[in-house]
Scaffold this active site. Sequence first.
Site, PDB file in Angstrom:
ATOM      1  N   PRO A 156     -23.069  -7.612  56.512  1.00  0.00           N
ATOM      2  CA  PRO A 156     -23.935  -8.050  57.616  1.00  0.00           C
ATOM      3  C   PRO A 156     -25.361  -8.382  57.177  1.00  0.00           C
ATOM      4  O   PRO A 156     -26.174  -8.769  58.023  1.00  0.00           O
ATOM      5  CB  PRO A 156     -23.948  -6.826  58.547  1.00  0.00           C
ATOM      6  CG  PRO A 156     -22.846  -5.948  58.089  1.00  0.00           C
ATOM      7  CD  PRO A 156     -22.726  -6.196  56.624  1.00  0.00           C
ATOM      8  N   GLU A 157     -25.653  -8.224  55.894  1.00  0.00           N
ATOM      9  CA  GLU A 157     -27.025  -8.480  55.435  1.00  0.00           C
ATOM     10  C   GLU A 157     -27.064  -9.690  54.495  1.00  0.00           C
ATOM     11  O   GLU A 157     -27.009 -10.816  54.946  1.00  0.00           O
ATOM     12  CB  GLU A 157     -27.595  -7.210  54.805  1.00  0.00           C
ATOM     13  CG  GLU A 157     -27.680  -6.078  55.835  1.00  0.00           C
ATOM     14  CD  GLU A 157     -28.296  -4.811  55.321  1.00  0.00           C
ATOM     15  OE1 GLU A 157     -29.475  -4.839  54.949  1.00  0.00           O
ATOM     16  OE2 GLU A 157     -27.595  -3.782  55.299  1.00  0.00           O
ATOM     17  N   MET A 158     -27.095  -9.486  53.172  1.00  0.00           N
ATOM     18  CA  MET A 158     -27.165 -10.630  52.265  1.00  0.00           C
ATOM     19  C   MET A 158     -25.781 -11.080  51.785  1.00  0.00           C
ATOM     20  O   MET A 158     -25.625 -12.184  51.281  1.00  0.00           O
ATOM     21  CB  MET A 158     -28.083 -10.293  51.090  1.00  0.00           C
ATOM     22  CG  MET A 158     -29.543 -10.127  51.519  1.00  0.00           C
ATOM     23  SD  MET A 158     -30.652  -9.513  50.211  1.00  0.00           S
ATOM     24  CE  MET A 158     -30.763 -10.959  49.153  1.00  0.00           C
ATOM     25  N   ALA A 173     -24.243  -5.821  51.223  1.00  0.00           N
ATOM     26  CA  ALA A 173     -23.718  -5.549  52.557  1.00  0.00           C
ATOM     27  C   ALA A 173     -23.341  -6.830  53.286  1.00  0.00           C
ATOM     28  O   ALA A 173     -24.151  -7.764  53.377  1.00  0.00           O
ATOM     29  CB  ALA A 173     -24.753  -4.762  53.367  1.00  0.00           C
ATOM     30  N   HIS A 192     -26.447 -12.106  57.361  1.00  0.00           N
ATOM     31  CA  HIS A 192     -25.537 -13.224  57.076  1.00  0.00           C
ATOM     32  C   HIS A 192     -24.835 -13.707  58.347  1.00  0.00           C
ATOM     33  O   HIS A 192     -24.307 -12.919  59.126  1.00  0.00           O
ATOM     34  CB  HIS A 192     -24.504 -12.779  56.040  1.00  0.00           C
ATOM     35  CG  HIS A 192     -23.654 -13.886  55.519  1.00  0.00           C
ATOM     36  ND1 HIS A 192     -24.177 -14.943  54.795  1.00  0.00           N
ATOM     37  CD2 HIS A 192     -22.315 -14.111  55.615  1.00  0.00           C
ATOM     38  CE1 HIS A 192     -23.188 -15.758  54.451  1.00  0.00           C
ATOM     39  NE2 HIS A 192     -22.048 -15.284  54.946  1.00  0.00           N
TER      40      HIS A 192
END
Length: 337
Positions: free
Chosen positions: A138-140, A136, A94
Site C-alpha cells: 500500500p506504500e511504495m 509495502a 501505490h
Amino acid sequence: MKKFISLTLACTSLIMASSLTKEAVNAGLAPIPATKSALMKLIDPQNIITDAKVELGKKLYFDPRLSKSGFISCNSCHNLSEGGDDGIEAAVGHKWTVNPHHLNSPTVFNAVFNDKQFWDGRSPHLEDQAQGPIQAGPEMAATKEHVSSTVTSIPAYVDEFKNAYGKNVNITFEKITDTIGLFERTLVTPSAFDDYMNGNNQALSTKQKDGLKTFIQVGCASCHNGVGIGGSMNVINLFGTYKYMDVGDFKGDANGMVKVPTLRNITQTAPYFHNGKVATLKEAIVEMGRIQLGKNITDTQADSIEEFLKALEGKKSNMVLPLLPASTENTPKPDLN
C-alpha cells in the site's frame, strides 16, 4: 538604588529559570545538545555520518524511482518542506491506496530520538525502518531487486556510492536503505526550548515558561520526555477510550503498546493521533489528558500547554532540493499496476 533593583530582578529571574529548568530535567525532559560534537554522539550510528553519505541519502530519499510506480518517494509521505509528514489522516500510497490500518504518517524530523520506529515499535532504528515502506504494497510497493537494479543502473549513483563507501562497495538494497536512514538521522530541529534548557533564559516567553510548568504539573512529561519529547512505547487508553478508536484496526504491539509521538514541531504535524482523527492541537491535548492521565484538562490549562508546545517549533536547515541523476535504458520502467 536603581542598579540594586535591576540586579535583584536579574538574580531573581536567573533563580526562577534555574528552578524551572531543574524541574524540567527532573520530569525527564532533555534538550538537543548545543554543540555538534555532543549531538553527533546521540545521532551517529555505526555507519559513520559523512557529508558524502548524507548527500547521497538525501537524493535517494527524494527519488521516486525507488517505488514501483516511479511516482512515490520517501518525501511523499514525509514532506521535508513542512512538518516532515503528509498533513492527511492516513498515508496514501501505490495506486492511491489509503493505509489499510488508517495510520497517520509520523514526522521524520527528530525521529532519530525515538526508541523505536513505526507506531507499533516493530523497527529498532531508522535504517531498518526505511526498508518497510519501500516494500509495502500500500506504500511504495517495490521489491528489493527493483530498488537495487534502479540504483545500480545509474552510473552517477554508482560513483556516489563508491565515493561514500569505497570503491569495493556492494550496492545492495540494505546498503541503499541504510544510506536513506543515515540521512534521516540528520533531520534534527533544535528549538527555543532547547536554547532555554541549554542556558538562554530569554529563549522562552513568560507564557511559554508558564506552559512548560503546566505541561509538567499536569503530567504530560510522564510520557512525552527525553530529547525527543516522546518516542518511547506506552499503553494507550489508560484511563479512558480514545473517542476515535473505532477508525482503523490498529491496536499497537502484542502488549498493546503504542509509540509516543514526538511533540517537536507538533504545531506543524496535524492531524493528530495514530489515525489522524483529531484536527486541532487543543483537542488533542484535552483528549490525551482524558485517556492517558485521567484528568479533565481545562481550557486555561490546554491554552497554556499549547503555548509551550509552540516553543518546540524547530529550526530546520536550509535544504536544497537535490538534482537526481538521469535514468538509463537499463533503469526499470515505472509500473502503475
